[in-house]
Design a protein around this motif. Sequence first.
Motif, PDB file in Angstrom:
ATOM      1  N   LEU A  38       0.812  -1.207   0.000  1.00 25.15           N
ATOM      2  CA  LEU A  38       0.000   0.000   0.000  1.00 25.15           C
ATOM      3  C   LEU A  38       0.850   1.263   0.000  1.00 25.15           C
ATOM      4  N   LEU A  39       2.126   1.142   0.288  1.00 30.21           N
ATOM      5  CA  LEU A  39       3.013   2.293   0.353  1.00 30.21           C
ATOM      6  C   LEU A  39       3.622   2.561  -1.019  1.00 30.21           C
ATOM      7  N   ASP A  40       3.552   3.808  -1.445  1.00 25.84           N
ATOM      8  CA  ASP A  40       4.077   4.223  -2.745  1.00 25.84           C
ATOM      9  C   ASP A  40       3.354   3.552  -3.905  1.00 25.84           C
ATOM     10  N   GLY A  41       2.123   3.106  -3.684  1.00 28.15           N
ATOM     11  CA  GLY A  41       1.344   2.499  -4.750  1.00 28.15           C
ATOM     12  C   GLY A  41       0.818   1.132  -4.358  1.00 28.15           C
ATOM     13  N   PHE A  42      -0.313   0.745  -4.958  1.00 22.50           N
ATOM     14  CA  PHE A  42      -0.949  -0.541  -4.651  1.00 22.50           C
ATOM     15  C   PHE A  42      -0.319  -1.653  -5.470  1.00 22.50           C
ATOM     16  N   ALA A  43      -0.081  -2.791  -4.822  1.00 23.46           N
ATOM     17  CA  ALA A  43       0.369  -3.991  -5.532  1.00 23.46           C
ATOM     18  C   ALA A  43      -0.074  -5.208  -4.739  1.00 23.46           C
ATOM     19  N   VAL A  53      -5.614  -6.574 -10.093  1.00 23.97           N
ATOM     20  CA  VAL A  53      -7.024  -6.566  -9.692  1.00 23.97           C
ATOM     21  C   VAL A  53      -7.589  -5.188 -10.005  1.00 23.97           C
ATOM     22  N   SER A  54      -8.900  -5.124 -10.145  1.00 26.73           N
ATOM     23  CA  SER A  54      -9.571  -3.872 -10.486  1.00 26.73           C
ATOM     24  C   SER A  54      -9.448  -2.866  -9.347  1.00 26.73           C
ATOM     25  N   LYS A  55      -9.734  -1.605  -9.646  1.00 24.53           N
ATOM     26  CA  LYS A  55      -9.671  -0.559  -8.623  1.00 24.53           C
ATOM     27  C   LYS A  55     -10.660  -0.833  -7.493  1.00 24.53           C
ATOM     28  N   THR A  56     -11.815  -1.412  -7.834  1.00 21.31           N
ATOM     29  CA  THR A  56     -12.793  -1.749  -6.800  1.00 21.31           C
ATOM     30  C   THR A  56     -12.219  -2.747  -5.810  1.00 21.31           C
ATOM     31  N   LEU A  57     -11.562  -3.789  -6.303  1.00 19.97           N
ATOM     32  CA  LEU A  57     -10.969  -4.778  -5.416  1.00 19.97           C
ATOM     33  C   LEU A  57      -9.778  -4.200  -4.663  1.00 19.97           C
ATOM     34  N   ALA A  95     -17.932  -7.754  -5.365  1.00 18.99           N
ATOM     35  CA  ALA A  95     -16.486  -7.614  -5.156  1.00 18.99           C
ATOM     36  C   ALA A  95     -15.916  -8.834  -4.443  1.00 18.99           C
ATOM     37  N   LEU A  96     -16.626  -9.338  -3.428  1.00 17.97           N
ATOM     38  CA  LEU A  96     -16.158 -10.530  -2.716  1.00 17.97           C
ATOM     39  C   LEU A  96     -16.133 -11.740  -3.642  1.00 17.97           C
ATOM     40  N   TRP A  97     -17.126 -11.856  -4.516  1.00 18.01           N
ATOM     41  CA  TRP A  97     -17.146 -12.960  -5.481  1.00 18.01           C
ATOM     42  C   TRP A  97     -15.946 -12.874  -6.419  1.00 18.01           C
ATOM     43  N   ARG A  98     -15.631 -11.651  -6.853  1.00 20.17           N
ATOM     44  CA  ARG A  98     -14.474 -11.500  -7.754  1.00 20.17           C
ATOM     45  C   ARG A  98     -13.163 -11.822  -7.042  1.00 20.17           C
ATOM     46  N   LEU A  99     -13.072 -11.459  -5.769  1.00 25.66           N
ATOM     47  CA  LEU A  99     -11.878 -11.845  -5.008  1.00 25.66           C
ATOM     48  C   LEU A  99     -11.780 -13.359  -4.908  1.00 25.66           C
ATOM     49  N   LEU A 145       1.272   6.719   1.613  1.00 20.23           N
ATOM     50  CA  LEU A 145       0.250   5.690   1.560  1.00 20.23           C
ATOM     51  C   LEU A 145      -0.674   5.938   0.373  1.00 20.23           C
ATOM     52  N   LEU A 146      -0.742   4.957  -0.523  1.00 14.77           N
ATOM     53  CA  LEU A 146      -1.658   4.987  -1.671  1.00 14.77           C
ATOM     54  C   LEU A 146      -1.670   6.342  -2.382  1.00 14.77           C
ATOM     55  N   PRO A 147      -0.537   6.762  -2.919  1.00 14.34           N
ATOM     56  CA  PRO A 147      -0.500   8.052  -3.628  1.00 14.34           C
ATOM     57  C   PRO A 147      -1.479   8.080  -4.789  1.00 14.34           C
ATOM     58  N   GLY A 148      -2.124   9.231  -4.965  1.00 15.23           N
ATOM     59  CA  GLY A 148      -3.102   9.380  -6.032  1.00 15.23           C
ATOM     60  C   GLY A 148      -4.500   8.954  -5.653  1.00 15.23           C
ATOM     61  N   TRP A 149      -4.678   8.408  -4.458  1.00 12.95           N
ATOM     62  CA  TRP A 149      -6.001   8.048  -3.956  1.00 12.95           C
ATOM     63  C   TRP A 149      -6.497   9.208  -3.098  1.00 12.95           C
ATOM     64  N   TYR A 150      -7.730   9.661  -3.332  1.00 14.20           N
ATOM     65  CA  TYR A 150      -8.234  10.827  -2.624  1.00 14.20           C
ATOM     66  C   TYR A 150      -9.553  10.559  -1.905  1.00 14.20           C
ATOM     67  N   ASP A 151      -9.881   9.296  -1.685  1.00 16.35           N
ATOM     68  CA  ASP A 151     -11.045   8.981  -0.868  1.00 16.35           C
ATOM     69  C   ASP A 151     -10.833   9.552   0.535  1.00 16.35           C
ATOM     70  N   ASP A 152     -11.928   9.960   1.178  1.00 15.94           N
ATOM     71  CA  ASP A 152     -11.804  10.537   2.513  1.00 15.94           C
ATOM     72  C   ASP A 152     -11.120   9.586   3.490  1.00 15.94           C
ATOM     73  N   TRP A 153     -11.468   8.297   3.422  1.00 20.65           N
ATOM     74  CA  TRP A 153     -10.869   7.354   4.374  1.00 20.65           C
ATOM     75  C   TRP A 153      -9.384   7.149   4.105  1.00 20.65           C
ATOM     76  N   VAL A 154      -8.962   7.296   2.853  1.00 21.51           N
ATOM     77  CA  VAL A 154      -7.532   7.197   2.547  1.00 21.51           C
ATOM     78  C   VAL A 154      -6.785   8.403   3.117  1.00 21.51           C
ATOM     79  N   LEU A 155      -7.361   9.591   2.962  1.00 23.06           N
ATOM     80  CA  LEU A 155      -6.709  10.792   3.493  1.00 23.06           C
ATOM     81  C   LEU A 155      -6.536  10.691   5.003  1.00 23.06           C
ATOM     82  N   VAL A 156      -7.543  10.163   5.692  1.00 18.02           N
ATOM     83  CA  VAL A 156      -7.442   9.995   7.146  1.00 18.02           C
ATOM     84  C   VAL A 156      -6.341   8.997   7.500  1.00 18.02           C
TER      85      VAL A 156
END
Length: 270
Positions: A38-43, A53-57, A95-99, A145-156
Motif C-alpha cells: 500500500l506504500l508508494d502504490g498498490f500492488a 485486480v480492479s480498482k474496486t478490489l 467484489a467478494l465474489w471476484r476476489l 500511503l496509496l499516492p493518487g487516492w483521494y477517498d476521505d478514508w484514505v486521506l485519514v
Amino acid sequence: MSVRPLPAPEVRESNGRVGGRRGPDGRAAGGEPARLTLLDGFALDCGPRSVHVSKTLQRLLAFVALRGRATRALVAGTLWPDSDESKAFGRLRTALWRLHRLGVPLLAAHGETLRLHPSVRVDVDELLAEDGSGRHPRGGALRELLPGWYDDWVLVERERLRQICLHTWEESAVRELRAGRFAEALEAVLVALRAEPLRESPHRLLLEIHLAEGNYSEAVYTYHAYRMLLHRELGVGPSPRMRRLLDAAVEPASGAGGPSPGERGEGPAR
C-alpha cells in the motif's frame, strides 16, 4: 465462532489462466503467501507473481487492511457512499465474489465482520513492526500511503500513518539523546525533519542534541535557520518554548566568552 476464510479453490493469474490450488494458509504448492503493498502504490503479489485486480478490489483490500477488521455494513457504506444500502451491499457481494475468483484466500469472514486472511502480509504492518521499544517505522524516509487516492478514508489513514511515523522518529531521538547516543539521536531527528521541514518539535530536538554535545554555535544556527524558514514560509516565528530553550543554555556560556543574545542579533528573551 472460528474465523472462516472465504474459499479459494484455484488461482487465477492476471491473464486469466488457472494456476495451482492453494492450501488453507494461502500458500500455493512451493509458493509464498500473498503480500499486499500500500506504500508508494498498490500492488498484490501472490508468491512470485504480481496479480492485477480492479480498482474496486484494490479499494476493498486496502480498506480492510488498514482498518484491521470492518463490518460488511461499514465496508459497503464507505466504499459506495453514493449508493443506497441494498445496492452498496450488492456491490460488496460482487467484489467478494471476484476476489474469490482469484483463488487466493485474501479476506476472512467472521459473521458480518471482514478482515484480511492471516496469511496475507501487508507492508504497512511491516513498517510499523513492533519491537521491544514500541512501534518503529523502518527505513529513512516517509513513504506515502496509496499516492493518487483521494477517498476521505484514505486521506485519514494517510495522515494517521504520517503522524505515527513522525512521533516515532521523534521518540526514538529522545531515547537516544537521553542515553547519550548523539549520533543515533541526530539520525532519527533528521529523518523526521526530511519528512516535515516546518514541524517545530524535530527542530527543537535538533537544538537540544547540539546543546547536549556542547555545540553552541550549531544550536544557534539551528534556531536562526528555523526562524528564517518559518518567516519565509508562514510569516511566523518559533515558539517561546524553543527560544527559552536556547537562551537558557547559551546565556550561561556567554559569561565564559560566548555570544550574548544581543550579539546574536536578538533582544532579551520575553
